[in-house]
Design a protein around this motif. Structure first.
Motif, PDB file in Angstrom:
ATOM      1  N   CYS A  18       1.697   8.963 -35.498  1.00  0.00           N
ATOM      2  CA  CYS A  18       1.983   7.425 -35.629  1.00  0.00           C
ATOM      3  C   CYS A  18       3.255   7.134 -35.797  1.00  0.00           C
ATOM      4  O   CYS A  18       3.624   8.095 -37.180  1.00  0.00           O
ATOM      5  CB  CYS A  18       0.589   6.885 -36.627  1.00  0.00           C
ATOM      6  SG  CYS A  18       0.642   5.481 -36.953  1.00  0.00           S
ATOM      7  N   PRO A  19       3.978   5.864 -35.193  1.00  0.00           N
ATOM      8  CA  PRO A  19       5.538   5.810 -35.962  1.00  0.00           C
ATOM      9  C   PRO A  19       4.760   5.170 -37.732  1.00  0.00           C
ATOM     10  O   PRO A  19       6.318   5.566 -37.865  1.00  0.00           O
ATOM     11  CB  PRO A  19       6.407   4.956 -35.038  1.00  0.00           C
ATOM     12  CG  PRO A  19       4.732   4.097 -34.278  1.00  0.00           C
ATOM     13  CD  PRO A  19       4.028   5.221 -34.019  1.00  0.00           C
ATOM     14  N   LEU A  20       4.625   4.399 -37.918  1.00  0.00           N
ATOM     15  CA  LEU A  20       4.110   4.219 -39.362  1.00  0.00           C
ATOM     16  C   LEU A  20       3.555   4.649 -40.386  1.00  0.00           C
ATOM     17  O   LEU A  20       4.067   4.922 -41.092  1.00  0.00           O
ATOM     18  CB  LEU A  20       3.243   3.130 -39.217  1.00  0.00           C
ATOM     19  CG  LEU A  20       3.311   2.105 -38.114  1.00  0.00           C
ATOM     20  CD1 LEU A  20       2.293   0.632 -38.290  1.00  0.00           C
ATOM     21  CD2 LEU A  20       4.995   1.436 -38.497  1.00  0.00           C
ATOM     22  N   CYS A  21       2.743   5.934 -39.851  1.00  0.00           N
ATOM     23  CA  CYS A  21       2.259   6.331 -41.133  1.00  0.00           C
ATOM     24  C   CYS A  21       2.803   8.292 -41.114  1.00  0.00           C
ATOM     25  O   CYS A  21       2.159   9.066 -41.636  1.00  0.00           O
ATOM     26  CB  CYS A  21       0.561   6.253 -41.470  1.00  0.00           C
ATOM     27  SG  CYS A  21      -0.516   7.188 -39.795  1.00  0.00           S
ATOM     28  N   GLY A  22       2.573   8.944 -39.579  1.00  0.00           N
ATOM     29  CA  GLY A  22       3.049   9.924 -39.525  1.00  0.00           C
ATOM     30  C   GLY A  22       1.712  10.815 -38.607  1.00  0.00           C
ATOM     31  O   GLY A  22       1.970  11.889 -38.152  1.00  0.00           O
ATOM     32  N   ILE A  43      -0.049   3.470 -32.382  1.00  0.00           N
ATOM     33  CA  ILE A  43       0.722   2.986 -33.659  1.00  0.00           C
ATOM     34  C   ILE A  43      -1.611   4.091 -33.857  1.00  0.00           C
ATOM     35  O   ILE A  43      -1.638   3.469 -32.604  1.00  0.00           O
ATOM     36  CB  ILE A  43       0.089   1.991 -33.773  1.00  0.00           C
ATOM     37  CG1 ILE A  43       1.473   1.388 -33.960  1.00  0.00           C
ATOM     38  CG2 ILE A  43      -0.508   1.599 -35.484  1.00  0.00           C
ATOM     39  CD1 ILE A  43       1.901  -0.556 -34.233  1.00  0.00           C
ATOM     40  N   CYS A  44      -0.995   4.217 -35.018  1.00  0.00           N
ATOM     41  CA  CYS A  44      -2.901   5.358 -35.105  1.00  0.00           C
ATOM     42  C   CYS A  44      -4.012   4.330 -35.078  1.00  0.00           C
ATOM     43  O   CYS A  44      -3.556   2.838 -35.228  1.00  0.00           O
ATOM     44  CB  CYS A  44      -2.876   6.129 -35.973  1.00  0.00           C
ATOM     45  SG  CYS A  44      -3.350   5.980 -37.431  1.00  0.00           S
ATOM     46  N   GLN A  45      -5.366   4.818 -34.568  1.00  0.00           N
ATOM     47  CA  GLN A  45      -6.065   3.741 -35.149  1.00  0.00           C
ATOM     48  C   GLN A  45      -6.116   3.362 -36.221  1.00  0.00           C
ATOM     49  O   GLN A  45      -6.607   2.053 -37.191  1.00  0.00           O
ATOM     50  CB  GLN A  45      -7.553   4.441 -34.730  1.00  0.00           C
ATOM     51  CG  GLN A  45      -7.808   4.141 -32.852  1.00  0.00           C
ATOM     52  CD  GLN A  45      -9.499   5.320 -32.448  1.00  0.00           C
ATOM     53  OE1 GLN A  45      -9.743   6.343 -33.157  1.00  0.00           O
ATOM     54  NE2 GLN A  45      -9.997   4.265 -32.231  1.00  0.00           N
TER      55      GLN A  45
END
Length: 72
Positions: A12-16, A60-62
């Protein structure tokens, strides 16, 4: 074996965290499998948070999708 590279399409580019993207994890010679993300609605506010370098390259992850859905 995953085809993930330096800009890791499996993260995920937001949280890794692992984004569990079935399409990113497929080898290029395999038919691409449908992924959970194809059935998800991503808000404009969430999509704007993606760094420019990752746009169109990493899902992006769930967890991030659900977190944003709870706060909006």
């Amino acid at each position: 074996m995953s085809v993930c590279s330096t800009l890791d399409p499996c993260r995920c580019p937001l949280c890794g965290q692992d984004n569990r993207c079935a399409m990113a994890a497929q080898a290029p010679t395999n038919a691409q499998a449908a992924c959970w993300c194809t059935r998800e609605q991503f808000s404009a506010a969430l999509l704007q948070q993606i760094p420019d370098a990752a746009k169109g390259k990493a899902c992006i992850c769930q967890g991030c999708v659900q977190k944003t859905a709870r706060t909006t």
